[in-house]
Design a protein around this motif. Sequence first.
Motif, PDB file in Angstrom:
ATOM      1  N   LYS A  65       0.835  -1.205   0.000  1.00 53.46           N
ATOM      2  CA  LYS A  65       0.000   0.000   0.000  1.00 53.46           C
ATOM      3  C   LYS A  65       0.871   1.257   0.000  1.00 53.46           C
ATOM      4  N   GLY A  66       1.998   1.170   0.716  1.00 51.39           N
ATOM      5  CA  GLY A  66       2.928   2.299   0.722  1.00 51.39           C
ATOM      6  C   GLY A  66       3.521   2.556  -0.650  1.00 51.39           C
ATOM      7  N   VAL A  67       3.814   1.482  -1.382  1.00 47.56           N
ATOM      8  CA  VAL A  67       4.322   1.613  -2.756  1.00 47.56           C
ATOM      9  C   VAL A  67       3.295   2.333  -3.618  1.00 47.56           C
ATOM     10  N   SER A  68       2.026   1.922  -3.501  1.00 50.12           N
ATOM     11  CA  SER A  68       0.964   2.540  -4.282  1.00 50.12           C
ATOM     12  C   SER A  68       0.828   4.029  -3.966  1.00 50.12           C
ATOM     13  N   LEU A  69       0.868   4.367  -2.675  1.00 45.60           N
ATOM     14  CA  LEU A  69       0.733   5.770  -2.272  1.00 45.60           C
ATOM     15  C   LEU A  69       1.912   6.610  -2.748  1.00 45.60           C
ATOM     16  N   LYS A  70       3.114   6.065  -2.650  1.00 40.49           N
ATOM     17  CA  LYS A  70       4.305   6.809  -3.069  1.00 40.49           C
ATOM     18  C   LYS A  70       4.295   7.024  -4.578  1.00 40.49           C
TER      19      LYS A  70
END
Length: 405
Positions: A65-70
């Motif tokens: 999810k962090g990858v998607s947000l970044k």
Amino acid sequence: MSKIIPFKAVRPTPDKVALVTCRNYDDYSPAELASWLDFNPYSFLHVINPAYVHSQKITLDKRFKGVSLKYQDFKNDGIFMEEEKPVFFLYEIQTKNQSFTGIVAGTSIEDYKNNVIKKHEDTLQYRVELFKDYLHQTGFNTEPVLITYPDNAAVNSWITEKKKEQPIYHFSTTNKEKHTLWKIETDAEITWLENQFEKIPELYIADGHHRSASAELLYDQNKALGNENLNNFMSFLIAESNVKIYEFNRIIRDLNGNSKEDFLQKLSENFIIKSKEQELWKPQSKFEFGMYLDGAFYALFYKLEKNTNSLLENLDAQILYDKVLQPILGIEDLRNDERIEYIPGKQSILTIKELVDEGEFEVGFMLFPSDISEIKALADNNLIMPPKSTYIEPKFRSGLMVYEL
């Protein structure tokens, strides 16, 4: 008949492309990775590992999810731009010794399922599942599957002419490579390329078996949703004469309880052994193997005649497993046994010498690299090479092109 599909790529703006793109995440040492993340705010490494300081403390779900947000942050900040319509690209990588040129396009899950896109490596289901989850939660992929096609005079001639045009990117990287990208956007060019590939009966995966298998699994689980982007996966298609195939060499931690003398005696049953002393000797052809043991190099020549009935049994990596690693050294599982490690053949054999001399490993083996005809023959017969049989270049820059799902 092979299908290639134009797609609406997301890519860095031209002024930032050299700062954004990076090598494969696993290619960086911890110190090198920390340096890039600390001093280059545009590096795609920030997207791949958005919480690198705490990466061992967060769950995979939170990381994805962090990858998607970044990634969304990079888009919102204007670091990435999206094509207005589906296109192809022509991409050239120039290293010190090689030049690689290929076409970036979508390839069909249907072709993959129907064995129009052929495989030569096995996959690990847990890795396929893991990358499928990554694709599902992040919503994008930036690592195309490397696919080869038979050399085609018409396509080669078109590539030569296309490279005379103004590229959309032309930049260098800190590992002294030059990268050039041309956009293929006219309807006439797109249709012509599609027609050329429709004449090609089969394509062959060179690198990216887990990525393609993950794309298939994601499609199978979500096809009812009607997302057309799931019907294809991003590929880098390159003429088979333009790929560079290296071997993977093997280093083993111990002799499985054998003394040096016993080990050499057992080897002599299947190999003619010649001591090369301190000569940095590498195999010169198939059925030859190099070995480094107890401060000396050896040449091993396979005694048995070629088995005309088995493509797999004639593969050097399989011979080494069948005659040495499994029966003498007791290594059953080439993927998971901690007693064996692999060194890409593009690295100097001095690497093997140093690792053995330091005492962590007892013996090293050098192989002769497979060629593309050998890989194709195995794929055509639905045969699977042993793990870590080939190290194939070129390697695509992460963050250069994004395929959104």
